[in-house]
Design an enzyme around this catalytic site. Sequence first.
Site: not given
Length: 939
Positions: A551, A554, A628
């Site tokens: 998760d 980035e 998300d």
Amino acid sequence: MKQAIVCLTFGTLLFFACHSDAVRQTENGIIVPITSGETKAVKLEVITDDVIRVMASPTGIFEESVNLIKDTHQLPVPAFEITRNGDTITLGTATLQARLLQRTGEVWFTDKAGNLILREQNGGGKEFTPVRVEGTNGYSFRQVFENDEEEGLYGLGQHQSDEFNYKGKNEELFQYNTKVSVPFIVSTKGYGILWHNYSLSRFGDKRPYAELGDVFKLYDKEGQAGALTATYYKDRTSSVQPLIRKEDKINYEDLVTIKNFPEKFPSNEAYATWEGEIEPTESGVHHFKLHYAGYTKVFIDGKEVVAERWRTAWNPNDYKTKVRLEKGKRYPIRVEWLPDGGVSYLGLKVLSPLPEAEQNRLAFWSEMGDQIDYYFINGKNMDEVISGYRSVTGKSQVMPKWAMGYWLSRERYKTQDELLTALNEYRKRQVPLDVIVQDWSYWPVDAWGSHEFDKERFPDPAGMIREIHEKDARFMISVWPKFYMTTEHYKELDQLGAMYQQAIKDSIRDWIYPGYIGSFYDAYNPEARKLFWNQMNEHLYSLGVDAWWMDASEPNVQDNTDMNYRKKLCGPTYLGPSTKYFNAYALMNAEAIYDGQRGVNPDNRVFLLTRSGFAGQQRYSTATWSGDIGTRWEDMKAQISAGLNFAMSGVPYWTMDIGGFCVEKRYEHAEEGSEDLNEWRELNTRWYQFGAFCPLFRSHGQYPCREIYNIAPEGTPTYKSMKYYTELRYRLMPYIYSLAGMTYFNDYTIMRALVMDYAEDKKTYTIDDQFMFGPAFMACPVHQYKKRDREVYFPAGVWYDYYTGKSMTGGTSRTIAAPYEQMPLFVRGGSIIPAGKLIQSTAEEQKDLTVYVYTGADASFSLYEDNGVTYAYEKGEYSTIPFSYEESGKELTIGTRSGSFPEMAMERNIKVIFVTPEYPAGKEVSAVYKGEQLTISLP
């Protein structure tokens, strides 16, 4: 040592002899000095017959920087030829020619016969601007190509503005939650461009979006020049006197700019509008970008150019629209905004018009690098181009078979008992499932990055995982590259100098009460990657974890920071300034886990799910999900185009949170019988129908809980439809797993835009809500509430309704019934689909097969099988069974089986069902297959 076979003409040899200081031959190409303009030298490298790398230097020197997408030097260099005709130098392979005009550095590509495929802009189309970041010199640069009005352009990763064909559009390429940037574009003309740069980049227009007041003359509600009228209501009932002020921009997009809101605004009950007029200083198409959280609408000239869109307060989205406006004319504008939380974000920016020809050109710009660097990839079709892309960036792995089943997830299972209860319910209800996922915060509240389970809530994680395995399921766990500074893992990485320090220096506290200070590790550091894996191995893999959910990759050190501060938070990297290496973090993080696990256990297949990605991630057995996203119909619709473009970016495995992650408040406690609950159930029903035909099938999201029995009771249309499509997925597993094999052996793409298979049909260039799932199925998701039909375009050929077997002729659009429980689903005439019995997980064998033959054209399909869990397939331990159907003789041939593996079924019963226009229910023939060729005729 590889050898390049180079054929040189007599004229070329004479040229090199007389001008040895002018053109230099390299092992796999040439370096040519350029005689005018900003470009001082161009380098052409042959990678394969169909791939040529182009580099352009503003200094004449080519920097040998690290190649993160893949080092192609180990590939054998094919024979190539160098010739010269006046000022034009040609480098040619068996199939492709790159021609270079020495005066300008302009490069163009033709086939062997000289037919033009793509050309750089007249004069070279190259721009360079020197930059210096953190003591490192480099350049910002741009490459522009000539325009072909007839082509469609696709790829660029996964973005959320519901754009499909990127011809004439602009996209900013950076990584953020819900936004995954892969700098690869593929054309309907049969070529692709892989832009080799890791920094913030832009496709199309090189300019950043500007403030409204920088592009338009602004007028308030009363017609006074200089600004719009901003009206802030603290109370949506308007019972409180609003605050009114003049604003020449709408920019509240990050943690810095939201400080410019009026005091104590926004709040949950707030409401705001921006009104007035805009007067363009140029005529043409203006490109607007809305950055929004909460509920937002935009009106220009009385037209709703952005219908209501919603995102949760902490996680804004971008949406783009374009409007043609005339110079000197004043247009009314109105922005309506309902914030949906105490801290919320809003922005509206614009790009002024470019000449149409310039707007339509293929162009890339990057913020920082050493030189222009791109790979031109040639192919007869998009599949061949994507195959070339994988030659450059790496083969896609065969995913473990269990990864092709259904994954159950929610945010989050708070205890061991909650997780096991959910798994037991699925087994009790006989709803198939292969993977159950533990999302974040299973660790002690103050120990993010410890990789330890909280002992009070998860008293026996090893026993929990063992029980999951005993029930024929797999366990995936969320691991972030984030560490609280108090953890031992942080200290170990910090000792290596491998923790990003800006968040520590600024004492940034996260959102976990009362807030803890931490940061992310530097995945560009090879020793840090090894240590990161070792920590995971010691604390998690040793417990029996099967798969990794990476998760915030980035990396997202802090939500909603401005771009400059983001770069500070995730740098400097081991390789250099984060500005230069901004987009490749997820790729390096995936390498850490892939190399680490294969180093510890070289036999078991790795599986990674990452929220970000980059060119080449497929070689690390890595899939991406769309982040998300919101629980809105427009979000569901946007996932179709996002997934299709991601697939055409060369990475075959993609998934999304079925039902959406961030939930509108109206759904959180919707009562039985309410319209909100009805809509919530229908949204999930339609999303499940779509999700069953994506490469990976997975539900996830915030409360309400996402288990099938929590969404709707057994016996309801919602429950029945979800169970039906889950069961259908498992019945089709022989077909689906064969597609997974094809991604490795044939560089195949599972989720296919119609334009991939019907590029000659220009109607497919803009069809963004239908797609092929493998060669047989055409899925047509329903993405509107209470919609009970939809328009479907049928390309040329014969098509069959999957549910009824009724046939129709393509080349036209039709309105198709779409009852609540069914998504329109069609099978292409000339398809072979192997299916198996209903199973509850892929641990069960599907020995006997039902093979559906949809007639109307010749067909072929290869059934791929291996043991499903190890890398034995890399050593040749797999089997294929070829199926072919000849329409003229109405015969199906089941060919001789090739290859073997220890667990292989030696004999199997096969039921063949021929579906024809005359027999929509099918005609059945049974046979026993023992590995030798069989021919079965339509009775």
